[in-house]
Every structure is written in C-alpha cells, then in structure tokens.
Design an enzyme around this catalytic site. Structure first.
Site, PDB file in Angstrom:
ATOM      1  N   GLU A 133       0.939  -1.151   0.045  1.00  0.00           N
ATOM      2  CA  GLU A 133       0.085   0.019   0.104  1.00  0.00           C
ATOM      3  C   GLU A 133       0.739   1.226   0.028  1.00  0.00           C
ATOM      4  O   GLU A 133       0.647   2.090  -0.905  1.00  0.00           O
ATOM      5  CB  GLU A 133      -1.097   0.226   1.169  1.00  0.00           C
ATOM      6  CG  GLU A 133      -1.926  -1.027   1.279  1.00  0.00           C
ATOM      7  CD  GLU A 133      -1.356  -2.511   1.956  1.00  0.00           C
ATOM      8  OE1 GLU A 133      -0.082  -2.707   1.688  1.00  0.00           O
ATOM      9  OE2 GLU A 133      -2.192  -3.138   2.949  1.00  0.00           O
ATOM     10  N   TRP A 179      18.686 -39.519 -12.526  1.00  0.00           N
ATOM     11  CA  TRP A 179      17.922 -38.264 -12.979  1.00  0.00           C
ATOM     12  C   TRP A 179      16.756 -38.712 -13.571  1.00  0.00           C
ATOM     13  O   TRP A 179      16.958 -39.506 -14.715  1.00  0.00           O
ATOM     14  CB  TRP A 179      18.799 -37.412 -13.769  1.00  0.00           C
ATOM     15  CG  TRP A 179      18.561 -36.035 -13.644  1.00  0.00           C
ATOM     16  CD1 TRP A 179      17.712 -35.250 -14.389  1.00  0.00           C
ATOM     17  CD2 TRP A 179      18.679 -35.331 -12.334  1.00  0.00           C
ATOM     18  NE1 TRP A 179      17.291 -34.039 -13.700  1.00  0.00           N
ATOM     19  CE2 TRP A 179      18.007 -33.917 -12.544  1.00  0.00           C
ATOM     20  CE3 TRP A 179      19.196 -35.400 -11.229  1.00  0.00           C
ATOM     21  CZ2 TRP A 179      18.131 -32.821 -11.614  1.00  0.00           C
ATOM     22  CZ3 TRP A 179      19.486 -34.494 -10.204  1.00  0.00           C
ATOM     23  CH2 TRP A 179      18.812 -33.094 -10.532  1.00  0.00           C
ATOM     24  N   THR A 206      19.622 -39.532   1.551  1.00  0.00           N
ATOM     25  CA  THR A 206      19.675 -38.640   0.323  1.00  0.00           C
ATOM     26  C   THR A 206      20.884 -37.977   0.313  1.00  0.00           C
ATOM     27  O   THR A 206      21.530 -37.564  -0.759  1.00  0.00           O
ATOM     28  CB  THR A 206      18.266 -37.882   0.372  1.00  0.00           C
ATOM     29  OG1 THR A 206      17.402 -38.482   0.217  1.00  0.00           O
ATOM     30  CG2 THR A 206      18.482 -36.791  -1.078  1.00  0.00           C
ATOM     31  N   ASP A 253      23.221 -39.077  -2.907  1.00  0.00           N
ATOM     32  CA  ASP A 253      22.986 -37.967  -3.950  1.00  0.00           C
ATOM     33  C   ASP A 253      24.123 -36.749  -3.898  1.00  0.00           C
ATOM     34  O   ASP A 253      24.301 -35.922  -4.920  1.00  0.00           O
ATOM     35  CB  ASP A 253      21.670 -37.179  -3.995  1.00  0.00           C
ATOM     36  CG  ASP A 253      20.428 -38.156  -4.374  1.00  0.00           C
ATOM     37  OD1 ASP A 253      20.964 -39.397  -4.812  1.00  0.00           O
ATOM     38  OD2 ASP A 253      19.332 -37.899  -4.478  1.00  0.00           O
ATOM     39  N   LEU A 276      21.455 -28.623  -2.720  1.00  0.00           N
ATOM     40  CA  LEU A 276      20.314 -28.242  -1.966  1.00  0.00           C
ATOM     41  C   LEU A 276      20.200 -26.524  -2.034  1.00  0.00           C
ATOM     42  O   LEU A 276      19.948 -25.879  -1.177  1.00  0.00           O
ATOM     43  CB  LEU A 276      20.098 -28.688  -0.426  1.00  0.00           C
ATOM     44  CG  LEU A 276      20.291 -29.951  -0.268  1.00  0.00           C
ATOM     45  CD1 LEU A 276      20.117 -30.305   1.190  1.00  0.00           C
ATOM     46  CD2 LEU A 276      19.027 -30.613  -1.001  1.00  0.00           C
ATOM     47  N   GLY A 298      14.523 -38.473   1.127  1.00  0.00           N
ATOM     48  CA  GLY A 298      14.061 -39.235   0.157  1.00  0.00           C
ATOM     49  C   GLY A 298      12.649 -39.893   0.492  1.00  0.00           C
ATOM     50  O   GLY A 298      11.840 -39.185   1.246  1.00  0.00           O
ATOM     51  N   SER A 337       7.055 -40.270   5.722  1.00  0.00           N
ATOM     52  CA  SER A 337       6.670 -39.983   7.237  1.00  0.00           C
ATOM     53  C   SER A 337       5.805 -38.704   7.183  1.00  0.00           C
ATOM     54  O   SER A 337       5.221 -38.420   8.246  1.00  0.00           O
ATOM     55  CB  SER A 337       8.097 -40.109   8.138  1.00  0.00           C
ATOM     56  OG  SER A 337       9.000 -39.160   7.585  1.00  0.00           O
TER      57      SER A 337
HETATM   58  C1  AOF Z   1       0.197  -5.204   4.432  1.00  0.00           C
HETATM   59  N1  AOF Z   1       0.667  -4.867   3.187  1.00  0.00           N
HETATM   60  O1  AOF Z   1       2.441  -5.302   1.865  1.00  0.00           O
HETATM   61  C2  AOF Z   1       2.346  -6.713   3.609  1.00  0.00           C
HETATM   62  C3  AOF Z   1       1.560  -6.683   4.899  1.00  0.00           C
HETATM   63  O2  AOF Z   1       6.774  -6.385  10.186  1.00  0.00           O
HETATM   64  P1  AOF Z   1       5.940  -5.388   9.049  1.00  0.00           P
HETATM   65  O3  AOF Z   1       5.915  -4.276   9.348  1.00  0.00           O
HETATM   66  O4  AOF Z   1       6.438  -5.834   7.682  1.00  0.00           O
HETATM   67  O5  AOF Z   1       4.498  -6.067   9.123  1.00  0.00           O
HETATM   68  C4  AOF Z   1       3.956  -7.363   9.287  1.00  0.00           C
HETATM   69  C5  AOF Z   1       2.327  -7.468   9.126  1.00  0.00           C
HETATM   70  O6  AOF Z   1       2.185  -6.754   7.875  1.00  0.00           O
HETATM   71  C6  AOF Z   1       1.828  -8.684   9.099  1.00  0.00           C
HETATM   72  O7  AOF Z   1       0.690  -8.589   9.706  1.00  0.00           O
HETATM   73  C7  AOF Z   1       2.108  -9.199   7.846  1.00  0.00           C
HETATM   74  O8  AOF Z   1       1.226 -10.265   7.378  1.00  0.00           O
HETATM   75  C8  AOF Z   1       1.682  -7.860   7.258  1.00  0.00           C
HETATM   76  N2  AOF Z   1       2.286  -7.762   5.757  1.00  0.00           N
HETATM   77  N3  AOF Z   1       0.696  -6.107   5.352  1.00  0.00           N
HETATM   78  O9  AOF Z   1      -0.839  -4.392   4.666  1.00  0.00           O
HETATM   79  C9  AOF Z   1       1.920  -5.506   2.890  1.00  0.00           C
HETATM   80  N4  AOF Z   1       3.413  -7.195   3.415  1.00  0.00           N
HETATM   81 ZN    ZN Z   2       0.797  -2.974   5.799  1.00  0.00          ZN
END
Ligand code: AOF
Ligand code: ZN
Length: 340
Positions: A46, A168, A194, A198, A202, A283, A289
C-alpha cells in the site's frame, strides 16, 4: 485484483516470513498508482502504491479505490500500519481479496477501516487471494512452516533405481522449476541417505533469488565433511540426536529426540527460527513420514519419461490433485491433503 496478484508475485522469494502483497490505486477505471511488498522489512504494498502516484495526480487519491491482495495491516511491525496510511490519505473505498491471519490483524484491519467510515469490500477473487497468502496464513495460525513435498517419479511410479543410486528422472527444464521452488522456500529438508547418496547442493543455482536454509537429518552425525552441504556456501542446519559425535562440519547443529514427535518438534524449531516454508525433497522414507503424520500442505510430483529396470516405488500422495501441467516431456501434478 488480478493486477495486485501479478504485482505481489514480483516479491517471490524476498518477503518471507511476510506475505507477498500487491496493491493498486484506481481512479475512475484508471490505475494511478501500484506497488508490491518487495522485501522483508521494507515498505508494504500500500505504501509503495501511494508513493508511486505522480505529483500531478496526488489530488485524486482520496477519490480513488485501493485494491489490495491482502487485508491492510493495523499493527506496527517493522513498518507503520497500512490502515493509518489509508486514513491519512483520505481513501474512502478499499477492496480486499482475503484476510491477513496474523494475530492482531485477522479481520481487525478491515474492522478498523469500516469503523472509520471507509467502505470495505472483502472477498474479491478470494480463492486466488488465499492461494497467494497461503504460506503466511498457515505459518501464523499453525505456528509451523508450510510444508511442501516435492519429488519426481517415473511413468511406472518409481522413485529411484534399485539398488539405490543417484539417477535423474526429469528434463533439465523441470530442474529449473525446482530451483525456482527453492528460491521461493525458506528452508529445504533431506534425510541422511539422500545427503550421502546424491550429495545434493540443496541450493538455488538455476533461478533468480535466494537459496533456502539447508536442513539435513543426521541422527548419529555420520555425514562426512566432504559433502556439498558442508561447503560453507549457505547456512546449513544439521538435526541430530546423539550427544556424542563431532560437530565440526561447517554447519549449525540442532539436537532433537528422534522419536514419534521428531517432525512436529522439527517444525516447531523452524517456526522459532521464523522459517515460514519448508520444501521436503527426499528421500522416499522421509516423504512418507510427512504423509503418514499428515504434516504436509502441498505436494508437487513431477513425472519424467525415464524408466528403471528395477525401481523403488514412489510414495503415494494421500491427497487430491488440484493442478496438472505438461512441461515438455515431463508432467507436474500438484496435490493438497484430502481434508483441504
Ligand atoms: C500489508 N501490506 O504489503 C504486507 C503486509 O513487520 P511488518 O511491518 O513488515 O508487518 C507485518 C504485518 O504486515 C503482518 O501482519 C504481515 O502479514 C503484514 N504484511 N501487510 O498491509 C503488505 N506485506
Ligand atoms: Zn501493511
């Protein structure tokens, strides 16, 4: 809202444990600003959307509708509350796809805006909104990482050749998709066999973005230091049981009892480390599990075109297929548990 989702996806791999979020400001059917959450700790979608409006159009903000893929936050975390920004800018209508289940938000962001006289529409393209925010909402409500299981199988349903050897199954293009998955996941887990057989890196070598935390089960600290996981290139966590045994490789160590609660305890320990998602790559026994314990949220099964003369049967996913895609000569199936 679809534009919000597309914008949000640009933050893939960089926002964890925060969600990916996109926002668009619309004045009379025309987008005047847009933004997304680009990295953990950085400004929210926002904030970026409002900041992107050109000076000559700023006076239109109060008469615009704000579309956001996730409920605006009403708490001060690493950044200020987005609800305060919305009120400060005088925005009178907000359209939200789905709720942010973070404690302290979870509907209160919407309630706060409504109480302040803002018209809020909740639930636009909600299934897609839930899908986009599924990792965050699982992480904060279940207090555990979102578990994604991934493996490849042959057309006859084999997981690996017998006797066991590195083999693979899929096309190199599919490997690139796996690395994309690794870039978007906070941690990756494999079992001892694994790691030994392998010798996987990662890491994410074939896609943009970061690599996950490497987590490897090594109950009796038997894994030798020459394995790629000990090359020191990435944070690596060795989960072991024994007190004895040298903890001298380039890794961090976590001691847990290897009993019936191992997976739950491991997920709890990862939650404490703010790991919001875990990719289980093998694996077969380890994957089984997770299935048996019902501790998985999504499974991705690639089917390649290669067949083994003698093969170990792949685990059967105890879930429903929700997506099928053809990737060249391979196919992808995405499953969710029956209870979803
Ligand atoms: C929003 N808009 O773009 C995002 C949100 O630790 P902070 O300040 O980054 O905030 C964490 C909170 O904001 C938490 O509730 C997370 O889910 C939310 N993220 N919220 O309004 C955003 N990335
Ligand atoms: Zn926010």
């Amino acid at each position: 809202m679809q534009r919000c989702f597309d914008l949000a996806a640009l933050g893939e791999g960089h926002t964890a444990p925060n969600p990916m979020v996109g926002a668009v400001l619309v004045y009379e059917g025309r987008i005047i600003g847009e933004g997304f959450h680009a990295e953990y700790g950085g400004p929210h979608a926002e904030v970026n959307a409002v900041a992107s409006v050109p000076a000559s159009l700023r006076h239109l903000i109060p008469a615009s509708t704000l579309y956001v893929s996730l409920e605006p936050c009403c708490i001060t975390g690493k950044t200020g509350a987005c609800t305060s920004l919305i009120l400060k800018e005088g925005i009178k209508k907000v359209v939200v796809s789905c709720l942010d289940m973070t404690p302290g938000v979870a509907g209160q962001g919407v309630a706060l805006l409504k109480a302040a006289g803002v018209e809020v529409e909740l639930g636009l393209l909600e299934p897609q909104g839930h899908f986009l925010s599924r990792v965050r909402n699982h992480f904060v409500t279940r207090r555990a990482p979102y578990v994604m299981v991934k493996y490849a199988a042959t057309p006859a349903g084999c997981f690996a050749p017998q006797p066991a050897a590195r083999a693979w199954i899929t096309h190199p293009y599919t490997q690139r998709l796996t690395h994309r998955l690794r870039s978007a996941t906070a941690a990756i887990l494999v079992g001892t066999q694994t790691a030994l057989l392998d010798d996987p890196g990662l890491d994410n070598r074939l896609f943009y973005g970061p690599s996950p935390l490497r987590v490897v089960l090594d109950r009796r600290l038997r894994l030798p230091g020459h394995l790629k996981i000990f090359d020191g290139s990435l944070p690596t966590l060795i989960v072991h049981e024994s007190e004895a045994g040298a903890k001298t490789h380039r890794a961090a160590y976590l001691q847990l009892p290897f009993d019936a609660d191992l997976l739950n305890n491991l997920l709890a320990a990862l939650y404490e480390r703010k790991i919001s998602s875990l990719l289980v790559e093998g694996g077969a026994q380890l994957i089984q599990s997770f299935f048996d314990a019902g501790l998985w949220q999504e499974a991705i099964v690639y089917t390649g075109s290669r067949e083994f003369e003698h093969g170990l049967p792949a685990p059967r996913v105890p879930g429903v297929c929700v997506q099928t895609e053809q990737i060249g000569t391979d196919s992808l199936r995405r499953f969710v548990p029956h209870s979803c």
